[in-house]
Design an enzyme around this catalytic site. Structure first.
Site, PDB file in Angstrom:
ATOM      1  N   CYS A 263       0.885  -1.190   0.000  1.00  0.00           N
ATOM      2  CA  CYS A 263       0.000   0.000   0.000  1.00  0.00           C
ATOM      3  C   CYS A 263       0.906   1.220   0.000  1.00  0.00           C
ATOM      4  O   CYS A 263       1.087   1.872   1.022  1.00  0.00           O
ATOM      5  CB  CYS A 263      -0.917  -0.011   1.219  1.00  0.00           C
ATOM      6  SG  CYS A 263      -1.787  -1.588   1.494  1.00  0.00           S
ATOM      7  N   GLY A 267       4.505   7.174  -1.462  1.00  0.00           N
ATOM      8  CA  GLY A 267       5.840   6.711  -1.798  1.00  0.00           C
ATOM      9  C   GLY A 267       6.931   7.012  -0.796  1.00  0.00           C
ATOM     10  O   GLY A 267       8.100   6.679  -1.036  1.00  0.00           O
ATOM     11  N   LYS A 269       7.653   5.699   2.225  1.00  0.00           N
ATOM     12  CA  LYS A 269       8.303   4.494   2.740  1.00  0.00           C
ATOM     13  C   LYS A 269       8.934   3.682   1.608  1.00  0.00           C
ATOM     14  O   LYS A 269       9.992   3.077   1.774  1.00  0.00           O
ATOM     15  CB  LYS A 269       7.298   3.645   3.522  1.00  0.00           C
ATOM     16  CG  LYS A 269       6.737   4.338   4.765  1.00  0.00           C
ATOM     17  CD  LYS A 269       5.762   3.454   5.487  1.00  0.00           C
ATOM     18  CE  LYS A 269       5.096   4.204   6.622  1.00  0.00           C
ATOM     19  NZ  LYS A 269       4.178   5.275   6.132  1.00  0.00           N
ATOM     20  N   ASP A 314      -5.033  -3.988  -6.308  1.00  0.00           N
ATOM     21  CA  ASP A 314      -5.693  -4.177  -5.019  1.00  0.00           C
ATOM     22  C   ASP A 314      -4.820  -5.108  -4.176  1.00  0.00           C
ATOM     23  O   ASP A 314      -4.521  -6.237  -4.588  1.00  0.00           O
ATOM     24  CB  ASP A 314      -7.077  -4.801  -5.234  1.00  0.00           C
ATOM     25  CG  ASP A 314      -7.902  -4.891  -3.958  1.00  0.00           C
ATOM     26  OD1 ASP A 314      -7.308  -4.958  -2.869  1.00  0.00           O
ATOM     27  OD2 ASP A 314      -9.142  -4.899  -4.065  1.00  0.00           O
ATOM     28  N   CYS A 386      -0.512   4.101  10.916  1.00  0.00           N
ATOM     29  CA  CYS A 386      -0.364   5.400  11.582  1.00  0.00           C
ATOM     30  C   CYS A 386      -1.594   5.668  12.452  1.00  0.00           C
ATOM     31  O   CYS A 386      -2.084   6.792  12.535  1.00  0.00           O
ATOM     32  CB  CYS A 386      -0.137   6.527  10.584  1.00  0.00           C
ATOM     33  SG  CYS A 386      -1.472   6.757   9.386  1.00  0.00           S
TER      34      CYS A 386
END
Length: 452
Positions: A263, A267, A269, A314, A386
């Site tokens: 996921c 961008g 990480k 997905d 998070c």
């Protein structure tokens, strides 16, 4: 551009807040767009930011103060009128440097421009009454969790959930920390610079920075604008919170490995993983939304990274794209409620309802289960969010381990984390929860799993 072409800062703040509440837009994106547009006078840019963030953060408290002065109730007001009163009340209660007469005068002028004589008279009457009579404080008439929900301006249900997860003190400390301004930090790109060189370069560009407290490659920006600076455009760093930087360190991909980021957008990480791999090997970056794939590619290009392939897929169907047991490292930075980043996106605590949060663990579990099929025996999978909700963190991991006995929590997680986090690790290793009040960073959860 002449001074009279600048937008009125309070009118613009009102327009931003309307879009946030009506459209579910993000405050930081709208503010950045307006500031980059160049139609807010430079002297007013910090005020615009303060007005928008402050009013959204304190919404519960502001409504408590306003309610006694609106006989028919706040629910009876047109949406924009309520927002205008909140905006004005925020200035009256929290901004000592803005004269009360100026606050009321500006509000009345906006009401005249947006509505009719009756509305401007109503706004004037409410604010004059506030000025004349003063406001009752929550401690005087409320008690229990309702009092804390007003004082700390959080939904009562969310505070109650945090109390159940962490105890009252940690829950209330977290809510108080969410009212503080967020700190900006950047992650240096070790393929192009060093911490010392980046510090000097930023200083020459008008930024004051210091070494971060959690991540070795982090700098905290204490003054100036790092975003859009020459250093940023040259790819010397990425804007990223320090807690978020720890995810790449925990996953610890090595040069030449095959790595999957399930996921990935926008961008931050993903690019960190590429930097840690010295831009050697292969990173498969996926995101559900096609329009977000461009953001990953833009970051990779800016930083000079070539090992990232980004696709719209997905994450619950990864094995339709990649072979089972083909990845050395996998990152599942799962979609979540985001309650660890309320300081940066204060609207999250009002936009997301309990039922929105309750549907997320099923999605997170499905992504984690599918991603695990791609991992080689002996490989490492990191699950991160998070958010600070245990239902999206510890409980997801616990259920996964129960259903997948070939996976275990890594006991040596502390070896890849800074010493400052030692006291916050699960006793037998495996995962860590960072609450916002610990280091003035975002709230984050990181779990490291190994396939036996």
């Amino acid at each position: 551009m002449t001074a009279d072409t600048f937008k009125n800062v309070r009118s613009e703040a009102l327009r931003i807040m309307e879009r946030i509440e009506k459209e579910g837009a993000y405050s930081h994106l709208l503010i950045n767009y307006v500031l980059n547009e160049g139609r807010i006078a430079p002297k007013d840019q910090s005020l615009l930011t303060e007005l928008v963030y402050g009013t959204i953060k304190r919404k519960n408290t502001l409504d408590f103060y306003l309610q006694p002065f609106v006989k028919k109730g706040l629910h009876s007001l047109d949406h924009w009128v309520l927002q205008l009163l909140r905006l004005s009340m925020y200035q009256l209660k929290y901004l000592d440097r803005v004269p009360e007469r100026a606050v009321i005068h500006e509000a009345v002028n906006i009401a005249k421009a947006r509505g009719h004589q009756g509305i401007s008279g109503f706004v004037n009457g409410v604010l004059r009454s506030v000025q004349r009579c003063g406001t009752e404080e929550p401690e005087e008439s409320l008690s229990g969790m309702k009092k804390h929900a007003v004082l700390l301006s959080h939904p009562e249900w969310l505070l109650q959930e945090w109390v159940e997860d962490y105890g009252e003190k940690k829950a209330l400390d977290m809510a108080a920390a969410n009212l503080l301004p967020p700190q900006m930090s950047v992650r240096i790109n070790p393929l192009k610079t060093t911490v010392d060189l980046a510090l000097n370069k930023l200083e020459s560009e008008g930024c004051i920075a210091e070494q971060g407290s959690l991540s070795m490659d982090a700098l905290r920006i204490t003054e100036g604008k790092a975003a859009g600076s020459p250093s940023y455009k040259e790819g010397l760093f990425t804007i990223q919170d320090e807690s978020s930087m720890l995810v790449g360190r925990v996953l610890d991909p090595r040069s030449g490995m095959s790595t999957v980021d399930t996921c990935a957008a926008p961008g931050g990480k993903t690019t960190h993983l590429a930097e840690r791999m010295q831009d050697r090997g292969k990173i498969h970056a996926f995101d559900l939304h096609e329009k977000k794939i461009g953001l990953i590619k833009e970051q990779a290009d800016r930083l000079g990274l070539t090992t990232i392939t980004a696709q719209a897929v997905d994450a619950r169907k990864l094995t339709e794209t990649l072979l089972p047991e083909s990845a050395d490292r996998i990152l599942v930075d799962a979609p979540c409620s985001g309650y660890g980043v309320i300081r940066r996106k204060p609207e999250l605590k009002w936009q997301k309802k309990r039922e929105d949060a309750e549907r997320l663990p099923a999605i997170q579990s499905a992504i984690l289960q599918e991603a695990s099929r791609l991992l080689k025996p002996g490989g490492r999978l990191v699950y991160s969010t998070c958010t600070v909700r245990k239902a999206e963190n510890e409980q997801v991991i616990s259920a996964f381990l129960h259903n997948n006995p070939d996976f275990t929590l890594e006991a040596n997680l502390a070896d890849r984390l800074p010493p400052a986090l030692k006291d916050y690790l699960r006793p037998d290793g495996g995962y860590v929860t960072i609450l916002p009040q610990y280091f003035h960073t975002d709230g984050f959860f990181i779990a490291s799993l190994q396939k036996n």
